[in-house]
Design an enzyme around this catalytic site. Structure first.
Site, PDB file in Angstrom:
ATOM      1  N   ALA A  61       0.676  -1.336  -0.033  1.00 51.51           N
ATOM      2  CA  ALA A  61       0.087   0.151  -0.103  1.00 51.51           C
ATOM      3  C   ALA A  61       0.586   1.399   0.061  1.00 51.51           C
ATOM      4  CB  ALA A  61      -0.958  -0.041   1.080  1.00 51.51           C
ATOM      5  N   ASN A 119       1.234  -4.064   8.080  1.00 49.02           N
ATOM      6  CA  ASN A 119       1.896  -4.523   6.893  1.00 49.02           C
ATOM      7  C   ASN A 119       2.777  -3.669   6.234  1.00 49.02           C
ATOM      8  OD1 ASN A 119       0.747  -7.210   6.725  1.00 49.02           O
ATOM      9  ND2 ASN A 119      -0.965  -6.715   5.155  1.00 49.02           N
ATOM     10  N   HIS A 134      -1.020   7.111   4.260  1.00 45.20           N
ATOM     11  CA  HIS A 134       0.426   6.749   4.601  1.00 45.20           C
ATOM     12  C   HIS A 134       1.542   7.675   4.245  1.00 45.20           C
ATOM     13  CE1 HIS A 134      -1.113   2.717   5.638  1.00 45.20           C
ATOM     14  NE2 HIS A 134      -1.348   2.443   4.500  1.00 45.20           N
TER      15      HIS A 134
END
Length: 252
Positions: free
Chosen positions: A119, A175, A203
């Protein structure tokens, strides 16, 4: 044509199967018999609910697209069966002892453990932390409270600390932190926030050292049919598979 064994018939698995081009999913495994049967029929792959039988099927590589539990339970078996593996649920590698054992098994058997970008972006250059001084390495993740099964009326910080501690407290949100830590060779400092005004998983990476400084921000759209999964994460596996047999290697 690369042949793939797919571990997990959920949303990410469907994205991968829909994008088959220079690879072919020939075997699929899932713990839910009805789901794996339907998936196998739709994508012309042999369905398995028995993992030993699944591993015995001739495939070039196994792709884990299921869960941290599935990766923890089966990655060692995959390597010992003489097959490379792609691990999507990188949180499984937060256990240092387990990770070391997997790496040693892969080394002895001359197999590969592939970690997709998932991601985020920038894992290739984050790896300079293995050879260069890094002064600041921070991951700030912001999610809508609903995706964390919580409620909030204002922006609230849930966690601040090292990645390995975040893994223990928030195992479903590890993750990205674990991928960054493995790439850099050191634990990333993690901030986990929830914000009712944020409609995507965001993020932010702050990376500074003797090379200079970098700031990366990724705001992920959810994967089709599963708002808990980043579409970018699914696409990163698809890209990895499409380039496995490409003689031109970029960013590695």
């Amino acid at each position: 044509m690369i042949t793939v064994g797919l571990l997990g018939c959920g949303n990410i698995g469907r994205v991968i199967a829909a994008g088959q081009e220079n690879f072919k999913i020939t075997a699929v495994y899932d713990v839910v018999p009805a789901r794996v049967e339907a998936f196998g029929k739709e994508f012309d792959a042999k369905p398995f609910s028995d993992f030993t039988a699944f591993l015995a099927e001739p495939t070039d590589i196994i792709v884990e697209a299921a869960s941290v539990l599935a990766a923890t339970e089966h990655a060692q078996e995959v390597l010992e069966a003489g097959k490379d593996i792609v691990i999507m649920s990188v949180g499984a590698l937060a256990d240092i002892e387990y990770r070391s054992r997997l790496i040693e098994t892969a080394r002895q058997l001359k197999r590969k453990i592939h970690i997709p970008s998932g991601a985020i972006m920038g894992l290739d250059n984050i790896s300079i932390g293995q050879i260069s001084r890094i002064d600041k390495f921070v991951l700030r993740t912001t999610k809508n409270p609903a995706s964390l099964a919580r409620e909030a009326t204002e922006r609230t910080q849930l966690f601040s600390g090292k990645a390995h501690d975040c893994v223990r407290q928030y195992p479903k949100n590890t993750n990205v932190a674990e991928s960054l830590s493995i790439a850099c060779g050191r634990d990333v400092d993690v901030e986990l926030w929830m914000d009712p005004n944020e409609d995507r998983n965001m993020h932010e990476i702050f990376f500074e050292g003797e090379f200079g400084e970098a700031y990366i921000r990724v705001r992920n759209l959810p994967s089709p049919d599963n708002p808990a999964t980043s579409y970018l994460a699914a696409l990163s596996i698809l890209t990895l598979l499409k380039n496995l047999d490409n003689p031109l290697v970029i960013g590695a």
